[in-house]
Design a protein around this motif. Structure first.
Motif, PDB file in Angstrom:
ATOM      1  N   LYS A  28       0.825  -1.201   0.000  1.00 50.92           N
ATOM      2  CA  LYS A  28       0.000   0.000   0.000  1.00 50.92           C
ATOM      3  C   LYS A  28       0.860   1.252   0.000  1.00 50.92           C
ATOM      4  CE  LYS A  28      -3.734  -2.286   2.555  1.00 50.92           C
ATOM      5  NZ  LYS A  28      -4.540  -2.280   3.800  1.00 50.92           N
ATOM      6  N   HIS A  32      -2.717   5.631   0.127  1.00 45.72           N
ATOM      7  CA  HIS A  32      -3.732   4.652   0.507  1.00 45.72           C
ATOM      8  C   HIS A  32      -3.882   4.583   2.022  1.00 45.72           C
ATOM      9  CE1 HIS A  32      -5.511   0.667   1.234  1.00 45.72           C
ATOM     10  NE2 HIS A  32      -6.080   0.815   0.044  1.00 45.72           N
ATOM     11  N   GLN A  36      -7.224   5.471   4.043  1.00 46.57           N
ATOM     12  CA  GLN A  36      -7.833   4.482   4.934  1.00 46.57           C
ATOM     13  C   GLN A  36      -7.971   5.023   6.358  1.00 46.57           C
ATOM     14  OE1 GLN A  36      -5.540   0.888   5.507  1.00 46.57           O
ATOM     15  NE2 GLN A  36      -7.373  -0.355   5.665  1.00 46.57           N
TER      16      GLN A  36
END
Length: 754
Positions: A28, A32, A36
């Protein structure tokens, strides 16, 4: 003895990668992770609420019938101890005694909602109280005017001290809360058990000295700063003849009785339903005797005095005090959290539940912020009080809440009953409770025998904290601890390995009797990361292991080639069937051409010579070049966890020097992430190749034996050993393969059973 046999191909890292396909893992990106982190849904909102308010979690599983009675008994017992310790530890903080009752109430209420530990008792902690007292006496000394701070105008000395204590506690809470929100709870890991032990032992010595004035009934001004303990002892002994005998006898009697009963509690804790609350009992008796005989008037005993009924109005912190106390507030925040987290971790393991270090920081930060607003001082947890809460059957923080209610009852209703209590009794109770911390000095002989660097950390931290004060002492101890970590990493214990006969196991050649060492092969192990601080040490130890300096050998060889070319050009050296032959009889001088010194560090070049030079044979014209008996070097990287850029450059230079003197280098058991870094940093080239990496040390050794077979009658036996992936030292008879320490053993019949 159990045995196992494994038959598999010999693998280099490249060969293994060709045969076994890896799973491609998608890593990731930072974007990202950020996305998140800020994404919110019902599940995350629920988890966030449970994380921020941990009491919801254990309240949902609360077993009313089984746990409530235990929590009530524990809460009452802990509350009585909290009242007594609150009064006593206020004296350590150089504050009027009743402010300790505030510390035993407000932080407990906040921790009930935010804390993750179910068993620790929140409130005054003697070490923190002493640190607060050092700040208080520095800004508002017993003798002389206070520091010029806006807001002190019109306040009494006690009110000024309360403002200082509350403000530094507020700042300490802000620091703890900020660290919790920033998720840096791991910072407590930098305080080792050894450092904390030395620090708390020194704090116990400070506490002991600070309570002597109450035990002896002397008037001694509070001091802070370096060597304050020495000056305090000086002031005590100067007026020792003024000792109040009533205070001294009372204190000794209290200490003896409390000590004996505490020992009984420890010895028979399995048989006693609850520990005997001897401190509370002796306090009640002392209050009654003091009131009956009017100690304050008749014997000039200093007593607690008037305890105001109820709570005082909240107070805003003084911003100017923040600037004056920021340096002291940070170590207080760290020490308070470290001690509380350590105690909480012990009970969480014992009772099988999880605590969250970052949430603990938030809980203590909020507890100290709100507590400071209501004039309490720094809160953490006291080991003895937490032991009472847990040993009396406490299951959850319901017990803590009930202990706070007991403290509240004393504060708003029956506090006046404690007014005749002699301060010497409080001092005696504090001193008796120091036993556990003072007895930590017994760790010193053990540490000296087992781990001397740790022992040095303990001694330096303890002595520095005693002489320089707790804040500076903690800084010195932390610096010493980090210095030992750097020392261990910078100077690791490197070793030369050898094969344990008949196995695929490799150990330090100095530690075992029967070992297998093929001629011309060295195995070098470094048990630490390689980075800028130890790369030179690594290279130096590597030179010691192989027995020669490869750069010096390379330069000698290139100088020899210059001399040979010069002689060939002059006709003084000719090519014959027996090799190069010197035709002149005069002395030959070694080439000392300094114009191209950089060329001496380049690989040896034979392209314009009629013959390949064998460097281990005798050279013509008495040319002297150091002999190299090592043809293969294995570097065991199994304990190398990372390499930095400086280490990469140094490692590559060392490998090139070895390769250029015809030493084959193999690196084994290298971490996959280090290999990725080597590729990304363009580590490999025409000389340093990725084919030098092997899966295991045994794979590399077998590869070397296959490439450099033993030149003897038993060569076929050795080849069989290679093909079966097992090394037996006694299978290569007569080639100095099997060694029993410093003796070579020749075996008449080679072992053939594998």
């Amino acid at each position: 003895m159990k045995q196992y046999v494994v038959t598999r191909p010999l693998y280099s890292e490249d060969a293994f990668a060709d045969v076994h396909e890896k799973i491609h893992r998608h890593h990731k990106t930072v974007r990202h992770h950020v996305k998140q982190y800020f994404t919110c849904d019902l599940k995350r909102a629920k988890n966030a609420a449970l994380s921020l308010l941990p009491f919801i979690g254990w309240m949902r599983i609360y077993q009313l019938k089984e746990w409530l009675l235990s929590d009530i008994v524990s809460g009452v017992s802990t509350g009585l101890v909290a009242v007594l310790q609150g009064l006593a530890y206020s004296l350590l903080a150089s504050l009027p005694p009743w402010y300790g009752l505030f510390t035993a109430f407000f932080p407990v209420i906040i921790y009930f909602f935010l804390g993750t530990s179910r068993h620790i008792s929140v409130g005054a902690f003697p070490v923190l109280s002493l640190m607060v007292g050092a700040v208080v006496t520095r800004l508002v000394p017993d003798e002389g005017p206070p520091v010029n701070i806006t807001g002190f105008e019109g306040l009494t000395s006690d009110e000024q001290r309360v403002m200082v204590a509350a403000s530094v506690t507020f700042l300490m809470g802000i620091m703890q809360l900020a660290m919790g929100l920033l998720q840096v709870g791991f910072i407590v890991m930098y305080l080792s058990d050894t450092l904390v032990s030395g620090f708390t032992t020194a704090a116990a010595v400070h506490i002991l000295v600070s309570q002597l004035k109450f035990v002896l009934g002397l008037v001694v001004p509070g001091l802070s700063g370096p060597l304050s303990i020495v000056y305090t002892l000086e002031k005590i002994f100067v007026q020792i003849e003024k000792t109040n005998m009533c205070d001294l006898v009372t204190s000794i009697l209290i200490m003896v009785v409390v000590f004996i009963v505490k020992e009984i509690n420890d010895r028979y804790k399995a048989k006693l339903p609850v520990p005997i609350p001897i401190e509370v009992i002796m306090t009640v008796i002392a209050c009654g005797v003091s009131y009956a005989f009017n100690f304050r008037v008749n014997y000039k005993v200093d007593v607690v005095g008037r305890i105001p009924v109820g709570y005082e109005s909240p107070m805003a912190p003084n911003m100017q005090i923040f600037g004056q106390t920021a340096v002291e507030a940070f170590p207080m925040a760290i020490v308070g959290f470290a001690v509380a987290f350590s105690v909480a971790k012990v009970y969480s393991v014992k009772h099988d539940y999880i605590i969250d270090g970052n949430q603990e920081l938030i809980a203590f930060g909020a507890s100290n912020i709100i507590g400071a607003a209501f004039k309490s001082f720094a809160a953490s947890t006291a080991l003895s009080r937490s032991a009472v809460q847990e040993s009396t059957g406490g299951k959850t923080q319901i017990a803590g809440l009930l202990s706070a209610l007991i403290v509240m009852v004393v504060t708003v209703a029956i506090g006046f009953l404690l007014e005749p209590l002699p301060k010497s009794v409080l001092g005696a109770v504090v001193i008796v409770n120091l036993k556990g911390m003072l007895m930590q000095i017994r760790e010193v002989p053990y540490l000296w025998r087992r781990d001397r660097p740790d022992c040095v950390v303990w001694l330096v931290t303890c002595l520095a904290s005693i002489l320089l004060g707790l804040d500076l002492g903690l800084a010195v101890g932390l610096g010493m601890e980090l210095l030992t970590v750097v020392f261990r990493a910078q100077f690791p214990r490197c070793s030369v390995l050898a094969n344990i006969t008949g196995t695929d196991i490799y150990k330090d050649r100095k530690d075992y009797m029967s070992i297998y060492e093929p001629e011309g092969v060295k195995i070098f192990r470094i048990p630490s990361p390689i980075f800028f601080a130890n790369i030179d040490f690594f290279r130096g130890k590597l030179v010691e292991a192989v027995g020669f300096n490869p750069l010096r050998v390379l330069r000698k060889r290139n100088k020899a080639l210059r001399t040979i070319r010069k002689l060939l050009k002059k006709g003084e050296l000719q090519m014959t069937s027996k090799g190069l032959l010197l035709t002149s009889s005069g002395p030959i001088e070694e080439s000392e051409d300094e114009s191209n010194m950089e060329d001496l560090d380049q690989p040896t070049d034979f392209k314009d010579l009629p013959v390949q030079v064998n460097w281990n044979s005798e050279l013509p014209a008495n040319i002297q070049v150091p002999r190299v008996d090592v043809h293969s070097l294995i570097l065991d990287f199994s304990a190398v966890s990372f390499l930095d850029i400086s280490a990469l450059k140094g490692l590559k230079a060392a490998l090139k020097e070895l390769i250029r003197v015809e030493v084959e280098v193999y690196i084994v058991a290298c971490d996959v992430y280090i290999q990725k870094k080597l590729h990304s940093c363009m580590f490999f080239d025409d000389e340093v190749k990725s084919s030098m990496f092997f899966l295991t040390l045994h794979d590399a050794m077998l590869h070397i034996l296959e490439k450099h077979p033993v030149n003897s009658e038993n060569t076929k036996v050795c080849e069989k050993v290679i093909t079966t992936a097992t090394i037996h030292g006694n299978q290569c008879n007569g080639v100095s393969s099997l060694r029993s320490r410093d003796k070579f053993v020749h075996v008449s019949e080679p072992e053939t059973k594998l």
